[in-house]
Design an enzyme around this catalytic site. Structure first.
Site, short mmCIF file in Angstrom:
data_model
loop_
_atom_site.label_atom_id
_atom_site.label_comp_id
_atom_site.label_asym_id
_atom_site.label_seq_id
_atom_site.Cartn_x
_atom_site.Cartn_y
_atom_site.Cartn_z
N ASP A 63 4.22 14.48 13.42
CA ASP A 63 4.39 14.26 11.98
C ASP A 63 3.06 14.45 11.26
O ASP A 63 2.63 13.60 10.47
CB ASP A 63 4.96 12.86 11.72
N GLY A 96 7.20 4.19 4.19
CA GLY A 96 7.57 5.41 4.90
C GLY A 96 8.95 5.29 5.49
O GLY A 96 9.75 4.43 5.10
N PHE A 125 9.82 4.22 8.39
CA PHE A 125 10.05 3.13 9.32
C PHE A 125 9.64 1.77 8.80
O PHE A 125 9.97 0.76 9.41
CB PHE A 125 9.32 3.40 10.65
N GLY A 126 8.91 1.73 7.70
CA GLY A 126 8.51 0.42 7.21
C GLY A 126 7.62 0.49 5.99
O GLY A 126 7.29 1.57 5.48
N VAL A 130 3.92 -0.83 4.24
CA VAL A 130 2.57 -1.20 4.64
C VAL A 130 1.95 -2.08 3.55
O VAL A 130 2.02 -1.75 2.35
CB VAL A 130 1.69 0.04 4.88
N LEU A 190 0.82 -1.22 0.00
CA LEU A 190 0.00 0.00 0.00
C LEU A 190 0.85 1.26 0.00
O LEU A 190 0.41 2.31 -0.48
CB LEU A 190 -0.93 0.01 1.23
N GLY A 191 2.03 1.20 0.56
CA GLY A 191 2.89 2.38 0.63
C GLY A 191 4.08 2.10 1.54
O GLY A 191 4.18 1.03 2.16
#
Length: 662
Positions: free
Chosen positions: A452, A337, A339-340, A342, A334-335
């Site tokens: 954020d 960022g 940190f990880g 998804v 899905l995407g």
């Protein structure tokens, strides 16, 4: 447990402690792999607490004092201490050198007479300033012909030159050709050098990168030893324990203890089998104990490899989530960022979920994992994404399981592929603003700063309701403190400039980020766009500039009906005025999130009345280059003839964060 069993258990512990005493006094026990240092987080080698100087190269003082108490650091033995103002990140720490800052304030020329001093490289460790500015110090008698983009700072016996643009491709060696007889100096920098005011970018806040030598890194991180220097200052790796008798004692103790334990375990199994009829009462007692523990601490950590909950959040097995995401197939992504990544998944019970898989190479992943769980475990709000569960924090793979929010993110609708379909008319954008403000006001009331806030972290349901996500950077913020001193973190374009400059995080930092989101909703423009003019790369700067010049209409998305619908025009103008207040550089001039929410609700209801800005000149002769940074709303009060953001503003008036109620 009978007395026989208890005796066996105590005997085993006693033997292990006695026989392994020599081993236990070695490096493994006395020098922990990592240690906690209050608000500054966890540290490991080459750092050590000042109370254990033999366990590392860099001493940190006051780790065991109060959680929020200042932490001091010594980069080498016998060096002066400076305040540690940030947690370690990518082998980088942030220091506050107040002595240098005071010298800089008193006389910039004297402070910049020599390079900023860090410990020299050694066979063990080296130090580097990450964000720095290069100066060329040239005597008056030398003939210098600097490039046009270089600024000159006059001192009594020499001049200082520096690049106003700091071009990334221009190396010091290339620049040195223009200053062949000048001294090269480097100092910590906090901002761009596009000003003649040296005090505005040279900083007492220093970001220092720490690099172990190859030998030292191999010794401590791969060999479990200590980096040392011998009498001739040559490197050697000190490994403990070295005495083979220590190993023998340990193995002997473990062998005897294990034998006794196996015998005791056999007796216990036989006795328990014969007394199985008493099990129900035992289970009742265990249930009462568990209930009591939960009442004492509702967020009690009950995680274990065989456990079922962690911070009151259900635990999933890695295999279960692997099956749900089709082995984390790329098609389910899905995407991603900071940190990880998804992934979309479907659990065995039919629930659709979003599974965040934290990067394994990120050494802070456990901290981010725990932080997000702790935040979401204590919050319940319709506009916050729900956390369904996670894997055990002992697991090799750290996975977080959220509710699946199907309608993409706000930024995807504003600037992504869905922007062409005009799926966000103004009334939907107004709904997004109100629901986001509601969730942030709730977080602040709960003692949490998101840190954020951005349109990429605002998920949308099919009915265009907001779900605020991504709490990896969030901070618990007790109501009895005014700010937390920490290195600025967040997304470029959304980070509070006051937080960036002063390293002090408050809930007004979220307010600034939300102000950027409001401007995005009005303009559909990117928060950061490198294709815009240098002064307009950040959307916040562009918005303030357009408002001050009376060019606000150029900022508004033409698809919103600003020129054709008076009601839409009224709301957009009012929201822009609110965004302007949120974007004030000084945090004291911004409203609270609760005030922002109330104003947005009044704007949507149509009960807001145009407000006239009474201009109050507080800087009769503002310093050169600071006009655009001075606020525009000094006092807000109702007047018969309104003046709004569509009019041209006097750049020397200022504003307070007072928002009058209705």
């Amino acid at each position: 447990m009978t007395l026989v069993h208890l005796f066996c258990f105590l005997l085993f512990c006693h033997l292990v402690l006695i026989l392994s005493e020599g081993y236990g006094s070695g490096y493994q026990d006395n020098c922990p792999h990592s240690f906690s240092c209050g608000i500054r987080g966890n540290f490991s080698y080459p750092f050590t607490k000042a109370e254990k100087p033999d366990c590392g190269l860099i001493l940190i003082h006051s780790c065991d004092a109060g959680y929020y108490s200042p932490k001091l650091i010594q980069l080498e033995e016998n060096a002066r201490t400076t305040e540690l103002t940030g947690s370690i990140d990518q082998n980088t720490i942030t220091l506050s050198d107040q002595d240098f800052y005071k010298h800089l304030q008193n006389n910039a020329c004297d402070a910049l007479n020599h390079n900023y001093t860090l410990p020299p490289p050694s066979p063990l460790v080296s130090f580097y300033i990450i964000y720095n500015v290069t100066f060329f110090r040239c005597n008056h008698g030398h003939k210098i012909n600097p490039p046009a983009h270089y600024f000159k700072h006059n001192c009594s016996s020499y001049d200082i030159y520096y690049d106003s643009n700091q071009y990334p491709n221009v190396t010091i060696e290339m620049a040195r050709s223009f200053f062949p007889s000048c001294m090269v100096l480097q100092f910590p920098s906090k901002d761009l050098t596009d000003t003649k005011n040296i005090l505005s970018f040279v900083s007492g806040q220093v970001s220092v990168k720490i690099e172990l030598s190859a030998d030292c890194d191999k010794c401590c991180n791969h060999g479990g030893g200590q980096c040392r220097l011998d009498a001739s200052k040559k490197f050697y790796c000190h490994n403990e324990p070295e005495n083979k008798r220590d190993y023998f004692k340990l193995l002997l103790g473990l062998g005897i203890g294990l034998g006794i334990t196996l015998v005791a375990l056999g007796i216990l199994i036989v006795r328990c089998h014969s007394k199985r009829k008493h099990a129900p009462s035992d289970l009742q007692n265990q249930s009462r104990i568990k209930s009591y523990n939960d009442e004492i601490d509702p967020y009690r950590n009950q995680d274990s490899e065989n456990g079922t909950v962690y911070f009151k959040i259900p635990l999933f097995s890695y295999k279960e989530l692997e099956e749900a995401t089709n082995n984390f197939h790329q098609a389910n992504q899905l995407g991603s960022g900071g940190f990880g990544i998804v992934y979309y998944g479907r659990l065995q019970d039919g629930r659709e979920v979003a599974v965040k898989r934290l990067y394994q190479h990120n050494w802070r992943r456990v901290e981010q994992f725990t932080n997000e769980i702790e935040i979401l475990a204590r919050t319940r709000h319709a506009n916050l994404v729900s956390l369904y569960g996670c894997t055990s924090h002992h697991s090799d793979e750290l996975l977080l399981v959220y509710e699946y929010v199907p309608n993409h993110t706000v930024d995807f609708h504003l600037q992504g592929d869905l922007a062409r379909t005009a799926t966000l008319p103004w009334h939907i954008r107004m709904k997004i603003a109100i629901e986001t403000a509601s969730s942030l006001a709730y977080l602040h009331a709960s003692g949490i700063i998101h840190r954020d806030v951005k349109t990429k972290n605002l998920l949308l349901t099919n009915s265009f309701s907001v779900k605020v996500a991504d709490f990896g950077l969030s901070r618990l913020f007790p109501h009895d403190i005014t700010h937390a001193s920490t290195a600025p973190q967040g997304t470029p374009g959304y980070v509070d400039p006051d937080y960036h400059q002063c390293y002090q995080l408050t809930n007004k930092s979220d307010v600034y980020s939300f102000g950027v989101v409001l401007v995005e909703l009005i303009s559909s423009k990117l928060a950061v766009d490198m294709n815009r003019h240098k002064d307009e790369i950040n959307l916040s700067n562009l918005a303030l500039k357009k408002i001050q010049k009376g060019e606000f209409t150029e900022l508004v998305d033409p698809n919103l009906g600003f020129d054709s619908d008076n009601e839409v025009k009224r709301m957009i103008v009012s929201v822009a005025e609110l965004a302007f207040q949120c974007l004030q550089r000084e945090k004291e001039l911004r409203p609270s999130m609760d005030e922002v929410l109330k104003v947005l609700m009044r704007i949507e209801s149509g009960k807001d009345e145009p407000e006239h800005i009474v201009e109050e000149e507080v800087h009769p002769s503002s310093p050169e280059g600071n006009e655009d940074e001075i606020g525009l709303f000094q006092k807000t009060m109702r007047q018969p003839s309104p003046k709004t953001v569509v009019d041209e503003w006097d750049s020397r008036s200022t504003t307070s964060n007072t928002i009058s109620g209705h």
